[in-house]
Design an enzyme around this catalytic site. Sequence first.
Site, PDB file in Angstrom:
ATOM      1  N   ARG A 101      42.207  36.215  51.335  1.00  0.00           N
ATOM      2  CA  ARG A 101      41.279  35.706  52.338  1.00  0.00           C
ATOM      3  C   ARG A 101      41.317  34.186  52.320  1.00  0.00           C
ATOM      4  NH1 ARG A 101      36.591  36.035  50.907  1.00  0.00           N
ATOM      5  NH2 ARG A 101      36.787  37.042  48.897  1.00  0.00           N
ATOM      6  N   TYR A 160      47.140  39.344  56.234  1.00  0.00           N
ATOM      7  CA  TYR A 160      46.546  39.854  54.991  1.00  0.00           C
ATOM      8  C   TYR A 160      45.283  40.676  55.286  1.00  0.00           C
ATOM      9  CZ  TYR A 160      43.900  40.197  50.758  1.00  0.00           C
ATOM     10  OH  TYR A 160      43.160  40.705  49.727  1.00  0.00           O
ATOM     11  N   LYS A 181      35.757  43.126  56.023  1.00  0.00           N
ATOM     12  CA  LYS A 181      34.855  42.009  55.729  1.00  0.00           C
ATOM     13  C   LYS A 181      34.249  41.431  57.014  1.00  0.00           C
ATOM     14  CE  LYS A 181      35.946  42.170  51.341  1.00  0.00           C
ATOM     15  NZ  LYS A 181      35.014  42.784  50.384  1.00  0.00           N
ATOM     16  N   HIS A 224      27.890  43.698  49.888  1.00  0.00           N
ATOM     17  CA  HIS A 224      29.189  43.798  49.193  1.00  0.00           C
ATOM     18  C   HIS A 224      28.978  44.638  47.934  1.00  0.00           C
ATOM     19  CE1 HIS A 224      32.777  41.315  47.354  1.00  0.00           C
ATOM     20  NE2 HIS A 224      33.193  42.444  47.881  1.00  0.00           N
ATOM     21  N   SER A 274      34.237  39.408  44.117  1.00  0.00           N
ATOM     22  CA  SER A 274      35.624  39.865  44.146  1.00  0.00           C
ATOM     23  C   SER A 274      36.238  39.818  42.753  1.00  0.00           C
ATOM     24  CB  SER A 274      36.442  38.948  45.064  1.00  0.00           C
ATOM     25  OG  SER A 274      36.772  39.637  46.217  1.00  0.00           O
ATOM     26  N   CYS A 323      35.522  41.441  40.083  1.00  0.00           N
ATOM     27  CA  CYS A 323      34.573  41.487  38.962  1.00  0.00           C
ATOM     28  C   CYS A 323      34.144  42.912  38.632  1.00  0.00           C
ATOM     29  CB  CYS A 323      33.366  40.610  39.246  1.00  0.00           C
ATOM     30  SG  CYS A 323      33.760  38.846  39.179  1.00  0.00           S
ATOM     31  N   ASP A 328      33.230  49.059  47.813  1.00  0.00           N
ATOM     32  CA  ASP A 328      33.217  47.659  48.268  1.00  0.00           C
ATOM     33  C   ASP A 328      32.040  47.287  49.166  1.00  0.00           C
ATOM     34  OD1 ASP A 328      34.772  45.176  48.024  1.00  0.00           O
ATOM     35  OD2 ASP A 328      35.077  45.336  50.185  1.00  0.00           O
ATOM     36  N   ARG A 354      47.302  44.514  46.271  1.00  0.00           N
ATOM     37  CA  ARG A 354      46.321  45.562  46.579  1.00  0.00           C
ATOM     38  C   ARG A 354      46.992  46.901  46.865  1.00  0.00           C
ATOM     39  NH1 ARG A 354      40.569  43.891  46.811  1.00  0.00           N
ATOM     40  NH2 ARG A 354      40.734  41.674  46.333  1.00  0.00           N
TER      41      ARG A 354
HETATM   42  P1  GTP Z   1      37.112  43.267  45.265  1.00  0.00           P
HETATM   43  O1  GTP Z   1      37.783  44.550  45.593  1.00  0.00           O
HETATM   44  O2  GTP Z   1      38.006  42.072  45.407  1.00  0.00           O
HETATM   45  O3  GTP Z   1      35.800  43.058  45.982  1.00  0.00           O
HETATM   46  O4  GTP Z   1      36.793  43.259  43.666  1.00  0.00           O
HETATM   47  P2  GTP Z   1      36.173  44.385  42.710  1.00  0.00           P
HETATM   48  O5  GTP Z   1      34.788  43.961  42.340  1.00  0.00           O
HETATM   49  O6  GTP Z   1      36.368  45.758  43.210  1.00  0.00           O
HETATM   50  O7  GTP Z   1      37.061  44.173  41.407  1.00  0.00           O
HETATM   51  P3  GTP Z   1      37.826  45.226  40.490  1.00  0.00           P
HETATM   52  O8  GTP Z   1      37.028  46.439  40.137  1.00  0.00           O
HETATM   53  O9  GTP Z   1      39.151  45.476  41.092  1.00  0.00           O
HETATM   54  O10 GTP Z   1      37.936  44.318  39.175  1.00  0.00           O
HETATM   55  C1  GTP Z   1      39.119  43.835  38.753  1.00  0.00           C
HETATM   56  C2  GTP Z   1      39.048  43.013  37.480  1.00  0.00           C
HETATM   57  O11 GTP Z   1      37.870  43.200  36.693  1.00  0.00           O
HETATM   58  C3  GTP Z   1      40.198  43.446  36.616  1.00  0.00           C
HETATM   59  O12 GTP Z   1      40.715  42.307  35.999  1.00  0.00           O
HETATM   60  C4  GTP Z   1      39.541  44.386  35.623  1.00  0.00           C
HETATM   61  O13 GTP Z   1      40.289  44.516  34.475  1.00  0.00           O
HETATM   62  C5  GTP Z   1      38.203  43.689  35.397  1.00  0.00           C
HETATM   63  N1  GTP Z   1      37.138  44.602  34.948  1.00  0.00           N
HETATM   64  C6  GTP Z   1      36.561  45.584  35.673  1.00  0.00           C
HETATM   65  N2  GTP Z   1      35.608  46.222  34.958  1.00  0.00           N
HETATM   66  C7  GTP Z   1      35.581  45.625  33.748  1.00  0.00           C
HETATM   67  C8  GTP Z   1      34.800  45.802  32.563  1.00  0.00           C
HETATM   68  O14 GTP Z   1      33.919  46.654  32.478  1.00  0.00           O
HETATM   69  N3  GTP Z   1      35.062  44.968  31.510  1.00  0.00           N
HETATM   70  C9  GTP Z   1      36.020  44.004  31.582  1.00  0.00           C
HETATM   71  N4  GTP Z   1      36.213  43.233  30.517  1.00  0.00           N
HETATM   72  N5  GTP Z   1      36.779  43.797  32.684  1.00  0.00           N
HETATM   73  C10 GTP Z   1      36.556  44.577  33.746  1.00  0.00           C
HETATM   74 MN    MN Z   2      37.468  46.482  44.872  1.00  0.00          MN
HETATM   75 MN    MN Z   3      35.346  43.039  48.110  1.00  0.00          MN
END
Ligand code: GTP
Ligand code: MN
Ligand code: MN
Length: 607
Positions: free
Chosen positions: A79, A222, A231, A251, A273, A275, A298, A390
Amino acid sequence: MTAVAIPGLDSAPTTHSQVLEWVREVAELTTPDRVVWIDGSDEESERINKKLVDAGTFVPLEGKPNSYWAASDSSDVARVEERTFICSQSEADAGPTNNWMHPDQMKATMTELYRGSMRGRTMYVIPFCMGPLSDDNPKLGIELTDSEYVVASMRIMTRMGSAALEKFYADDGSERGFVRALHSLGAPLEPGQADVPWPCNDTKYITHFPEERLIWSFGSGYGGNALLGKKCFSLRIASAIGRDEGWLAEHMLILKLISPENKVYYIAAAFPSACGKTNLAMLESTIPGWRVETLGDDIAWMRFGSDGRLYAVNPEAGFFGVAPGTNWKTNPNAMRTIEKGNSVFTNVALTDDGDVWWEEMENMPSHATSWKKQDWTPDSEEPAAHPNSRYCTPMSQCPILAPEWDDPNGVPISAILFGGRRATTVPLVNEARDWQHGTFLGATLSSEKTAAAAGKVGEVRRDPMAMLPFIGYNAGDYFQHWIDTGKSADATKLPKIFYVNWFRRGEDRRILWPGFGENCRVLKWIIERIEGKAAATETPIGWVPSADQLDLSGLDDPIEDIEACLEVDRDEWRAEIPLIEEWFDKIGDRLPTSLRDELEALKQRLG
Ligand code: GTP
Ligand code: MN
Ligand code: MN
């Protein structure tokens, strides 16, 4: 007006006058070679995918059925927040967190960009519906695009085609309104000019006209910039509609937690994002008897039901998940979902046996083609997959999909979680005192920049409700909308609000909490708090469990680590106050006074 003859323009499968008018207007401006009306059928999908393979955009995978590898232009990978605009009539209505330009000026600029921008290409008309088709008041859109990649991806991410188009008429035969979403790659082809696998334009605009429910996107292919149902519609435009109509577009993931007694709870959670939303949404519980099912990873739309509870619906029909880090240990349910095929993988690595690979996935190949289409080996300095690569995969393939995911009434939410990445200060979990305090926790949500993003690693930025890039209006008004939502409800029926942090680190920089499947221990405590069964300790920031108040049975991590991630250190929190003040000053005069009051109360409690 003399009608221009563009093949396909007049073969519309609808007589909806507003649709016909707008499609013609855009076709005459962008002058595609032909217009194709998308019906969503399997035959059509095969045709589109074949076109993408012939153009070199898609490489069919050997390892997964009906699945494709795509590599974007190396400049078109994420983005583009600095090119994203909220064009409300008044600048104050876009607020201090959005880019703004007057709609007249933006339209003048972009009209010139769109003029002839689809020359040599096909313009696709994609009718789509965000949320269940069976909703009494379906949220409809039309995306006009000159990208086959967008058509293929929208087919996975939304309910689209003929089934959506039928909904453009209400039961009484009247025409329903819809969000107009225009997308062009900005890469016209002259006669005889060869195409490139990933056409795009150096000039990019991702523009929203919230008052007109209109989206104009130019120059990028993208996902977040080009799949306009996601979004752009479901967060930026929908948040503005939600403010007007009294609901919330957030979100947030939506998950269903089932207790050993088979009691069902629904939880929504907002993390910025990358996280952990997709991971938490598909969590595999490590506590015997507790189970998770998925409803969304999401976006959540939330409105009050007739029983006074807050109900959430996921507007999407697919997952557009971060690939790197996803593996059989961290997210086995995502792996099972993509194994079934029917998926598009963008900017991951392509293995020599025709499958996909990315960093931290099992079975590292000894050689692969990187997302930059270069030879890659484990010794390469650059990653095989882009950090923001992705997978795009249908939700219906998720083995733990909750059967009620397509219920237009949504599911009643018991708890809302906010969370971000913080190495210090923020404990593993913290229960808000009430809705207003929970809104304060959300409004001051903070997260550290990851190595993947530009800027100083570890630098804390405020990302209110994980919506900083997605609030379609003034952030102060958005906070007020949250406060008003709480005031309009019966407080006993409101979801309880919690703040979580899976990312606290020890002095050795190691992440203290095991995370992933073990996060169910925190979810269990949250449910027991709601049921009035779990104990907690009152702290200046809210209710925090001590280690013995969490179910840690079977967890072999050192107890000191768990205690350290539950600590509330007054000095660390006192250091946080000026950062929150600075943030509130940025929001300015539309910041609700109740949030200033919350800040003052926090200061008092910290002493
Ligand atoms: P968007 O799709 O971009 O909105 O992000 P999202 O919030 O869905 O992120 P996603 O679940 O794909 O998180 C990806 C990152 O967070 C990766 O680097 C994971 O390894 C890390 N991660 C997710 N859950 C945990 C957790 O419980 N502990 C730790 N240490 N890392 C985590
Ligand atoms: Mn996600
Ligand atoms: Mn997202």
